[in-house]
Design a protein around this motif. Structure first.
Motif, PDB file in Angstrom:
ATOM      1  N   PHE A  93     -39.999  -2.858  84.196  1.00 17.34           N
ATOM      2  CA  PHE A  93     -40.080  -3.434  85.552  1.00 17.34           C
ATOM      3  C   PHE A  93     -38.891  -4.334  85.875  1.00 17.34           C
ATOM      4  O   PHE A  93     -38.842  -4.943  86.942  1.00 17.34           O
ATOM      5  CB  PHE A  93     -41.372  -4.245  85.721  1.00 17.34           C
ATOM      6  N   ASP A 126     -48.125  -3.305  81.249  1.00 21.03           N
ATOM      7  CA  ASP A 126     -48.477  -1.974  81.718  1.00 21.03           C
ATOM      8  C   ASP A 126     -48.223  -1.066  80.512  1.00 21.03           C
ATOM      9  O   ASP A 126     -47.136  -1.109  79.930  1.00 21.03           O
ATOM     10  CB  ASP A 126     -47.550  -1.625  82.891  1.00 21.03           C
ATOM     11  N   HIS A 176     -48.909   2.613  79.501  1.00 21.59           N
ATOM     12  CA  HIS A 176     -49.399   3.961  79.816  1.00 21.59           C
ATOM     13  C   HIS A 176     -49.223   4.941  78.666  1.00 21.59           C
ATOM     14  O   HIS A 176     -48.164   4.973  78.038  1.00 21.59           O
ATOM     15  CB  HIS A 176     -48.626   4.523  81.010  1.00 21.59           C
ATOM     16  N   SER A 236     -50.900   8.018  86.733  1.00 20.94           N
ATOM     17  CA  SER A 236     -50.050   7.345  87.726  1.00 20.94           C
ATOM     18  C   SER A 236     -48.661   7.995  87.788  1.00 20.94           C
ATOM     19  O   SER A 236     -47.874   7.693  88.676  1.00 20.94           O
ATOM     20  CB  SER A 236     -49.923   5.855  87.418  1.00 20.94           C
ATOM     21  N   HIS A 239     -43.170   5.461  83.460  1.00 23.58           N
ATOM     22  CA  HIS A 239     -42.704   4.093  83.203  1.00 23.58           C
ATOM     23  C   HIS A 239     -43.625   3.419  82.194  1.00 23.58           C
ATOM     24  O   HIS A 239     -44.789   3.782  82.080  1.00 23.58           O
ATOM     25  CB  HIS A 239     -42.662   3.280  84.513  1.00 23.58           C
TER      26      HIS A 239
HETATM   27 ZN    ZN Z   1     -47.797   1.530  85.813  1.00 17.61          ZN
END
Ligand code: ZN
Ligand code: VGL
Length: 241
Positions: free
Chosen positions: A22, A59, A61, A67, A78
């Protein structure tokens, strides 16, 4: 008089998603996201000194998360579990006893809110936390959803306005997020609302060249403090009519 916050025994700090994915250069890099790091480090220092809990979400994943575009979601891949870019930025000074919360780990379920991470609400309750101070990325996803959940679950929430930035996938997303958080009863604060924020900082003595390249926390905060005190004066004048 602006509200002054002192860190109490029922307070905790939550730093959201300060991961390389991010930050500028990452898959979903938020412009200027790295500028939040020195500010967040100041908040971390305060909570550490007050011996109050510090939480850091990430986050996290799986590679086939819904997503991601390949699975019909809105985002490029990401923050994939275990990847380099899912790591916290190395300059973020999280203490060793920071509680790390992983979210959006279920391949079939999106979770922008940190309350989607297992046990977060319970963990807060078991630690006696009643008020959550929240800063990090991204204002219009993780931060807003977490703050709204916190309010629904009966926690007080204070948004650290100088320590959060958003994605603005649609123009105005961040403004709407800030408005929705305020409507939910969340408060807003900056470092200046805490005692000894800027006053205690010594006059900058570093070489101008070094400052040019990489402003320190102090120069950033002083600049922001000057800007805010200007805003403050304008507000007072307006109120007087
Ligand atoms: Zn995410
Ligand atoms: C987030 C975009 C994509 C967030 C997560 O938690 O802020 N934003 N995935």
């Amino acid at each position: 008089m602006e509200k002054q916050y002192t860190i109490e025994s029922t307070d905790a700090l939550l730093v959201t998603d300060m991961q390389l994915c991010f930050l500028p250069g990452g898959e979903l890099g938020v412009p200027d996201g790295d500028k939040l790091i020195p500010v967040l480090n100041e908040y971390i220092k305060k909570f550490k000194e007050a011996k109050m809990p510090i939480f850091a979400s990430r986050d996290w994943h799986p590679p086939n998360h819904i997503s991601f575009k390949a699975q019909g979601g809105p985002w490029p891949p990401h923050c994939i579990q275990q990847s380099e870019s899912a790591k916290f930025h190395p300059d973020l000074k999280l203490p060793e006893n920071t509680v790390v919360l992983s979210k959006a780990t279920d391949p079939n379920k999106e979770s922008y809110s940190v309350f989607g991470a297992e046990n977060f609400a319970q963990e807060l309750k078991s630690k006696g936390v009643k008020r959550l101070f929240i800063g990090g990325l991204a204002t219009d996803y993780c931060v807003v959803n977490t703050v709204l959940d916190a309010r629904k679950l009966g926690f007080e929430a204070v948004v650290l306005m100088d320590a959060t930035l958003g994605i603005n996938a649609k123009p105005g997303d961040v403004d709407r997020a800030v408005e929705n958080m305020a409507k939910s009863g969340a408060q807003q604060a900056t470092l200046l609302d805490f005692p000894e924020a800027v006053d205690a900082l010594p006059v900058e003595a570093a070489e101008p060249d070094a400052l040019e390249e990489k402003p320190t926390a102090r120069t950033i905060m002083k600049k922001q403090a000057r800007m805010r005190s200007r805003e403050g004066r304008t507000r007072v004048r307006r109120e007087k009519g």
